[in-house]
Design an enzyme around this catalytic site. Structure first.
Site, PDB file in Angstrom:
ATOM      1  N   ARG A 191      -1.546  -8.984  -7.385  1.00 20.99           N
ATOM      2  CA  ARG A 191      -1.216  -9.622  -6.098  1.00 20.99           C
ATOM      3  C   ARG A 191      -2.475 -10.276  -5.525  1.00 20.99           C
ATOM      4  O   ARG A 191      -2.462 -11.409  -5.087  1.00 20.99           O
ATOM      5  CB  ARG A 191      -0.633  -8.601  -5.130  1.00 20.99           C
ATOM      6  CG  ARG A 191       0.882  -8.433  -5.197  1.00 20.99           C
ATOM      7  CD  ARG A 191       1.402  -8.075  -6.594  1.00 20.99           C
ATOM      8  NE  ARG A 191       2.843  -7.873  -6.638  1.00 20.99           N
ATOM      9  CZ  ARG A 191       3.431  -6.687  -6.541  1.00 20.99           C
ATOM     10  NH1 ARG A 191       2.710  -5.584  -6.429  1.00 20.99           N
ATOM     11  NH2 ARG A 191       4.744  -6.602  -6.594  1.00 20.99           N
TER      12      ARG A 191
ATOM     13  N   ASP B  67       1.638  -8.766 -12.952  1.00 17.55           N
ATOM     14  CA  ASP B  67       2.777  -8.757 -12.042  1.00 17.55           C
ATOM     15  C   ASP B  67       3.107 -10.225 -11.785  1.00 17.55           C
ATOM     16  O   ASP B  67       2.479 -11.124 -12.372  1.00 17.55           O
ATOM     17  CB  ASP B  67       2.453  -8.009 -10.742  1.00 17.55           C
ATOM     18  CG  ASP B  67       3.692  -7.370 -10.117  1.00 17.55           C
ATOM     19  OD1 ASP B  67       4.646  -8.119  -9.815  1.00 17.55           O
ATOM     20  OD2 ASP B  67       3.723  -6.144  -9.944  1.00 17.55           O
TER      21      ASP B  67
ATOM     22  N   HIS C  62       8.932  -8.062 -12.911  1.00 21.80           N
ATOM     23  CA  HIS C  62       7.586  -8.414 -12.421  1.00 21.80           C
ATOM     24  C   HIS C  62       6.837  -9.272 -13.441  1.00 21.80           C
ATOM     25  O   HIS C  62       5.627  -9.105 -13.648  1.00 21.80           O
ATOM     26  CB  HIS C  62       6.785  -7.155 -12.093  1.00 21.80           C
ATOM     27  CG  HIS C  62       7.346  -6.382 -10.933  1.00 21.80           C
ATOM     28  ND1 HIS C  62       7.009  -6.647  -9.615  1.00 21.80           N
ATOM     29  CD2 HIS C  62       8.262  -5.382 -10.878  1.00 21.80           C
ATOM     30  CE1 HIS C  62       7.671  -5.826  -8.821  1.00 21.80           C
ATOM     31  NE2 HIS C  62       8.449  -5.054  -9.549  1.00 21.80           N
TER      32      HIS C  62
ATOM     33  N   ASP D 215       9.947  -0.959 -13.353  1.00 20.87           N
ATOM     34  CA  ASP D 215      10.480  -0.837 -11.993  1.00 20.87           C
ATOM     35  C   ASP D 215      11.232  -2.086 -11.532  1.00 20.87           C
ATOM     36  O   ASP D 215      10.970  -3.187 -12.009  1.00 20.87           O
ATOM     37  CB  ASP D 215       9.337  -0.554 -11.002  1.00 20.87           C
ATOM     38  CG  ASP D 215       8.253  -1.630 -11.054  1.00 20.87           C
ATOM     39  OD1 ASP D 215       7.816  -1.961 -12.173  1.00 20.87           O
ATOM     40  OD2 ASP D 215       7.869  -2.152  -9.992  1.00 20.87           O
ATOM     41  N   GLU D 216      12.141  -1.869 -10.618  1.00 23.22           N
ATOM     42  CA  GLU D 216      12.776  -2.917  -9.798  1.00 23.22           C
ATOM     43  C   GLU D 216      13.375  -4.080 -10.597  1.00 23.22           C
ATOM     44  O   GLU D 216      13.356  -5.216 -10.127  1.00 23.22           O
ATOM     45  CB  GLU D 216      11.751  -3.449  -8.776  1.00 23.22           C
ATOM     46  CG  GLU D 216      11.267  -2.383  -7.826  1.00 23.22           C
ATOM     47  CD  GLU D 216      10.202  -2.857  -6.838  1.00 23.22           C
ATOM     48  OE1 GLU D 216      10.177  -2.326  -5.725  1.00 23.22           O
ATOM     49  OE2 GLU D 216       9.408  -3.752  -7.168  1.00 23.22           O
TER      50      GLU D 216
ATOM     51  N   TRP E 253       8.038   7.583  -7.605  1.00 24.88           N
ATOM     52  CA  TRP E 253       7.536   6.831  -6.448  1.00 24.88           C
ATOM     53  C   TRP E 253       8.574   6.686  -5.351  1.00 24.88           C
ATOM     54  O   TRP E 253       8.233   6.461  -4.195  1.00 24.88           O
ATOM     55  CB  TRP E 253       7.037   5.444  -6.901  1.00 24.88           C
ATOM     56  CG  TRP E 253       8.089   4.480  -7.390  1.00 24.88           C
ATOM     57  CD1 TRP E 253       8.673   4.479  -8.619  1.00 24.88           C
ATOM     58  CD2 TRP E 253       8.643   3.376  -6.673  1.00 24.88           C
ATOM     59  NE1 TRP E 253       9.561   3.438  -8.724  1.00 24.88           N
ATOM     60  CE2 TRP E 253       9.564   2.740  -7.542  1.00 24.88           C
ATOM     61  CE3 TRP E 253       8.459   2.843  -5.399  1.00 24.88           C
ATOM     62  CZ2 TRP E 253      10.298   1.613  -7.163  1.00 24.88           C
ATOM     63  CZ3 TRP E 253       9.184   1.731  -5.033  1.00 24.88           C
ATOM     64  CH2 TRP E 253      10.094   1.127  -5.909  1.00 24.88           C
TER      65      TRP E 253
ATOM     66  N   TYR F 110       1.499   5.814  -0.799  1.00 28.84           N
ATOM     67  CA  TYR F 110       1.247   4.383  -0.968  1.00 28.84           C
ATOM     68  C   TYR F 110       0.229   3.956   0.080  1.00 28.84           C
ATOM     69  O   TYR F 110       0.515   3.963   1.275  1.00 28.84           O
ATOM     70  CB  TYR F 110       2.551   3.583  -0.812  1.00 28.84           C
ATOM     71  CG  TYR F 110       3.307   3.428  -2.109  1.00 28.84           C
ATOM     72  CD1 TYR F 110       3.155   4.352  -3.131  1.00 28.84           C
ATOM     73  CD2 TYR F 110       4.158   2.352  -2.330  1.00 28.84           C
ATOM     74  CE1 TYR F 110       3.827   4.218  -4.331  1.00 28.84           C
ATOM     75  CE2 TYR F 110       4.842   2.207  -3.527  1.00 28.84           C
ATOM     76  CZ  TYR F 110       4.664   3.153  -4.525  1.00 28.84           C
ATOM     77  OH  TYR F 110       5.329   3.017  -5.717  1.00 28.84           O
ATOM     78  N   PHE F 111      -0.936   3.597  -0.413  1.00 34.66           N
ATOM     79  CA  PHE F 111      -1.996   3.261   0.540  1.00 34.66           C
ATOM     80  C   PHE F 111      -1.863   1.831   1.077  1.00 34.66           C
ATOM     81  O   PHE F 111      -2.711   1.383   1.841  1.00 34.66           O
ATOM     82  CB  PHE F 111      -3.379   3.504  -0.082  1.00 34.66           C
ATOM     83  CG  PHE F 111      -3.766   4.961  -0.175  1.00 34.66           C
ATOM     84  CD1 PHE F 111      -2.905   5.971   0.246  1.00 34.66           C
ATOM     85  CD2 PHE F 111      -5.007   5.338  -0.673  1.00 34.66           C
ATOM     86  CE1 PHE F 111      -3.257   7.316   0.164  1.00 34.66           C
ATOM     87  CE2 PHE F 111      -5.382   6.673  -0.756  1.00 34.66           C
ATOM     88  CZ  PHE F 111      -4.507   7.661  -0.345  1.00 34.66           C
ATOM     89  N   ASP F 112      -0.792   1.123   0.685  1.00 31.23           N
ATOM     90  CA  ASP F 112      -0.540  -0.162   1.361  1.00 31.23           C
ATOM     91  C   ASP F 112       0.317   0.076   2.609  1.00 31.23           C
ATOM     92  O   ASP F 112       0.612  -0.856   3.355  1.00 31.23           O
ATOM     93  CB  ASP F 112       0.112  -1.194   0.434  1.00 31.23           C
ATOM     94  CG  ASP F 112       1.420  -0.725  -0.180  1.00 31.23           C
ATOM     95  OD1 ASP F 112       1.536   0.489  -0.489  1.00 31.23           O
ATOM     96  OD2 ASP F 112       2.329  -1.557  -0.352  1.00 31.23           O
TER      97      ASP F 112
ATOM     98  N   TRP G 114      -0.930  -1.048  -3.610  1.00 35.54           N
ATOM     99  CA  TRP G 114      -0.343  -2.374  -3.851  1.00 35.54           C
ATOM    100  C   TRP G 114      -1.025  -3.339  -2.888  1.00 35.54           C
ATOM    101  O   TRP G 114      -1.329  -2.965  -1.744  1.00 35.54           O
ATOM    102  CB  TRP G 114       1.170  -2.326  -3.602  1.00 35.54           C
ATOM    103  CG  TRP G 114       1.838  -1.310  -4.467  1.00 35.54           C
ATOM    104  CD1 TRP G 114       2.245  -0.065  -4.097  1.00 35.54           C
ATOM    105  CD2 TRP G 114       2.143  -1.432  -5.862  1.00 35.54           C
ATOM    106  NE1 TRP G 114       2.787   0.589  -5.166  1.00 35.54           N
ATOM    107  CE2 TRP G 114       2.746  -0.219  -6.259  1.00 35.54           C
ATOM    108  CE3 TRP G 114       1.969  -2.444  -6.807  1.00 35.54           C
ATOM    109  CZ2 TRP G 114       3.175   0.007  -7.571  1.00 35.54           C
ATOM    110  CZ3 TRP G 114       2.395  -2.222  -8.102  1.00 35.54           C
ATOM    111  CH2 TRP G 114       2.994  -1.010  -8.483  1.00 35.54           C
TER     112      TRP G 114
ATOM    113  N   GLU H  19      -0.259  -6.680  -1.790  1.00 37.27           N
ATOM    114  CA  GLU H  19       0.338  -7.871  -1.165  1.00 37.27           C
ATOM    115  C   GLU H  19      -0.322  -8.167   0.178  1.00 37.27           C
ATOM    116  O   GLU H  19      -0.503  -9.329   0.548  1.00 37.27           O
ATOM    117  CB  GLU H  19       1.839  -7.661  -0.917  1.00 37.27           C
ATOM    118  CG  GLU H  19       2.714  -7.645  -2.152  1.00 37.27           C
ATOM    119  CD  GLU H  19       2.976  -6.225  -2.646  1.00 37.27           C
ATOM    120  OE1 GLU H  19       2.097  -5.343  -2.466  1.00 37.27           O
ATOM    121  OE2 GLU H  19       4.050  -6.008  -3.245  1.00 37.27           O
TER     122      GLU H  19
HETATM  123  C1  TNX Z   1       7.215  -1.287  -4.813  1.00 31.67           C
HETATM  124  S1  TNX Z   1       6.257   0.941  -6.647  1.00 31.67           S
HETATM  125  C2  TNX Z   1       6.708  -1.766  -6.004  1.00 31.67           C
HETATM  126  C3  TNX Z   1       5.628  -2.756  -5.984  1.00 31.67           C
HETATM  127  C4  TNX Z   1       5.308  -3.221  -4.590  1.00 31.67           C
HETATM  128  C5  TNX Z   1       5.308  -2.035  -3.651  1.00 31.67           C
HETATM  129  C6  TNX Z   1       4.878  -2.377  -2.247  1.00 31.67           C
HETATM  130  C7  TNX Z   1       6.785  -0.015  -7.603  1.00 31.67           C
HETATM  131  C8  TNX Z   1       6.939   0.600  -8.899  1.00 31.67           C
HETATM  132  N1  TNX Z   1       7.069  -1.280  -7.246  1.00 31.67           N
HETATM  133  O1  TNX Z   1       5.937  -3.829  -6.828  1.00 31.67           O
HETATM  134  O2  TNX Z   1       4.076  -3.844  -4.617  1.00 31.67           O
HETATM  135  O3  TNX Z   1       6.588  -1.467  -3.620  1.00 31.67           O
HETATM  136  O4  TNX Z   1       4.724  -1.219  -1.445  1.00 31.67           O
END
Ligand code: TNX
Length: 516
Positions: A152, A181, A242, A298-299, A367, A394-396, A446, A448
């Site tokens: 990011r 990513d 990603h 993920d995601e 997570w 999550y330190f963001d 993370w 961003e």
């Molecule tokens: C979730 S944790 C994500 C990241 C994002 C983050 C922001 C994870 C496996 N995926 O892609 O950056 O949330 O908090």
């Protein structure tokens, strides 16, 4: 009752005397007398593996105090001793008496950690003397990690080294490096040069930013730097989602995306995709000696909507009897798990991989704090788990209600107190944290919302100190008020190390928004 009083007495003495060390040692016995810190001191050891640690110890002490350290082949005032009876790899015993200091360990790792404790004792000895004592110490968890996302935003070698240095002072031992990513691909792969010439261009806040990435030589230098500090680096190449940066470079392997996340995935229907990704992982494994490789996972649902339009994915679904897109995702994960097994590595994935029914036993990073059932399923499947739930690791996520930069989850965030209180069943939906499959914990950063090194450091510190204590120190000896006091010395170390940090102990005095 009497014994309980005695216990409390020793407990209170011991934590007040170990005032300067973070993470707090698991056992500390004060003794009579003091060791007076001279202007210069000698250090010796017999084992080469131990004496190898002396130059870095001297440098780090000298950065923080005026004490000069010289190595000697005779008996030094500080002695490093190999003691085979200390069997834990990371365990050490540190003894301070009026004439001499000894660090004993069975392995270099333990000796290194003993020296980190000593560095902090020396630095915290404001009156020029250390209270005589004996510490017998070893970590609560074997995995004490931090993840950094450099896709990011890219921070570069010097910043990474600075973080590794402070991690090692805190006895943190795993650095998980999120190198790919959607906004940018940050690791040179010789077989596929476009991944960096094209894929490294841009970042989360500026798609036009110049290409930024690590060459393989730079990666090797950082891996060595970390290993010298007993930190293992685990690379992450995120897939099948990603993947936008990779798709920019090699569109033939793109599986499309969604409106919000274009070209988000790799194409699981093409054989070429598996070859491409396996070749990449092969190069990656030559750079990182770790037995682990992280492949994200993920995601995927953020951007797999177009999969249904690809004829090769339709035929994959028929051939493999995959009922839906989740079935396709699981097929992809199985293929990659097999590749990783052939490369002789252990796969790590985010907790989405748990439901794929992999027989290769991936290690799982849990997570999704809102889905304790995934943690439960991972443990029931016999998978080893690293705990890194969004809340509080999550330190963001912001660390104070009034802070603006950073995220919140339905109003929740991650103050240092909650990082310190972790792990507890309060954060795992009641699932037992004493399960031996739980190997440890990790904070994820993370990026961003962080564009500069200053912003990044502000999110890391001081929560990293709390994380270290949560990973190392047993529940029975942890105490937040005592930790808060010990943070006085650590704050001084932060200042001497030129890190930007949130001064939580004086936050009342600060203006509403304290970020840079
Ligand atoms: C979730 S944790 C994500 C990241 C994002 C983050 C922001 C994870 C496996 N995926 O892609 O950056 O949330 O908090």
């Amino acid at each position: 009752m009497f014994y309980r009083l005695i216990f409390c007495f020793f407990f209170i003495c011991s934590i007040s005397q170990a005032q300067t060390i973070i993470p707090l040692p698991n056992s500390y016995k004060p003794d009579n007398g003091f060791f007076k810190i001279p202007e210069s001191i000698t250090i010796s050891g017999i084992e080469k593996e131990f004496t190898k640690l002396i130059p870095a110890f001297s440098t780090s002490v000298q950065k923080l105090s005026s004490l000069r350290i010289t190595e000697t082949t005779k008996n030094g005032t500080i002695r490093l001793i190999r003691n085979p009876k200390i069997t834990g790899r990371e365990a050490y015993r540190l003894k301070v008496n009026p004439q001499q200091i000894t660090v004993e360990a069975g392995f270099p790792d333990g000796c290194f950690y003993g020296l980190q404790s000593l560095t902090q004792l020396i630095h915290g000895a404001k009156t020029g003397q250390i209270v005589c004592c004996e510490m017998v110490d070893q970590p609560r968890f074997e995995w004490r990690g931090m993840m950094l996302d450099e896709s990011r935003h890219f921070f570069g070698m010097e910043e990474v080294k600075k973080i590794l240095n402070l991690m090692s002072l805190h006895k943190l031992n795993k650095f998980h490096w999120h190198l790919t990513d959607s906004p940018g691909w940050r690791i040179e792969i010789k077989q596929y040069p476009l991944l960096t010439t094209l894929g490294a261009k841009g970042n989360y806040s500026n798609p036009e930013a110049d290409a930024k990435f690590y060459t393989q030589n730079e990666i090797a230098e950082i891996v060595r730097y970390a290993a010298d500090r007993f930190i293992e680096i685990i690379p992450e190449i995120d897939m099948p989602g990603h993947a936008t940066a990779a798709a920019k470079a090699y569109p033939e392997f793109s599986g499309g995306g969604s409106k919000k996340f274009p070209d988000f995935t790799f194409n699981p229907g093409k054989e070429g995709t598996y070859q491409f990704l396996t070749n990449i992982l092969k190069e990656v494994t030559t750079l990182f000696p770790s037995k682990f490789i992280h492949i994200g996972g993920d995601e995927v649902s953020y951007g797999n909507q177009q999969w249904v339009d690809f004829p090769e994915i339709q035929s994959l679904m028929k051939r493999e009897n995959a009922k839906d897109l989740i079935g396709v995702e699981h097929y992809f994960l199985k293929r990659m798990a097999d590749s990783i097994q052939k490369l002789g590595k252990t796969m790590i994935g985010w907790d989405e991989v748990v439901s794929a029914g992999l027989t290769t036993h991936p290690r799982v990073m849990w997570w999704r704090q809102d889905q304790p059932k995934m943690l439960d399923l991972a443990l029931k499947s016999g998978y080893e788990v690293i705990l890194c739930p969004r809340i509080p690791l999550y330190f963001d996520f912001v660390q104070a209600e009034s802070h603006k930069a950073g995220r919140k989850w339905a109003g929740k965030f991650a103050p240092i107190e909650s990082v310190y209180a972790f792990p507890s069943e309060e954060f795992t939906g009641g699932i037992s944290i004493s399960n031996p499959l739980i190997k440890g914990l990790q904070a994820n950063l993370w990026t961003e919302t962080m564009q500069t090194a200053e912003n990044l450091e502000f999110m890391i510190f001081p929560r990293l100190s709390a994380l270290a204590e949560s990973g190392w120190t047993n529940q029975e000896v942890k105490s937040f008020p005592n930790f808060r006091d010990r943070m006085a010395t650590m704050t001084d170390i932060y200042q001497k190390s030129a890190v930007h940090f949130f001064d939580f102990r004086n936050s009342e005095k600060e203006s509403e928004i304290t970020e840079l």
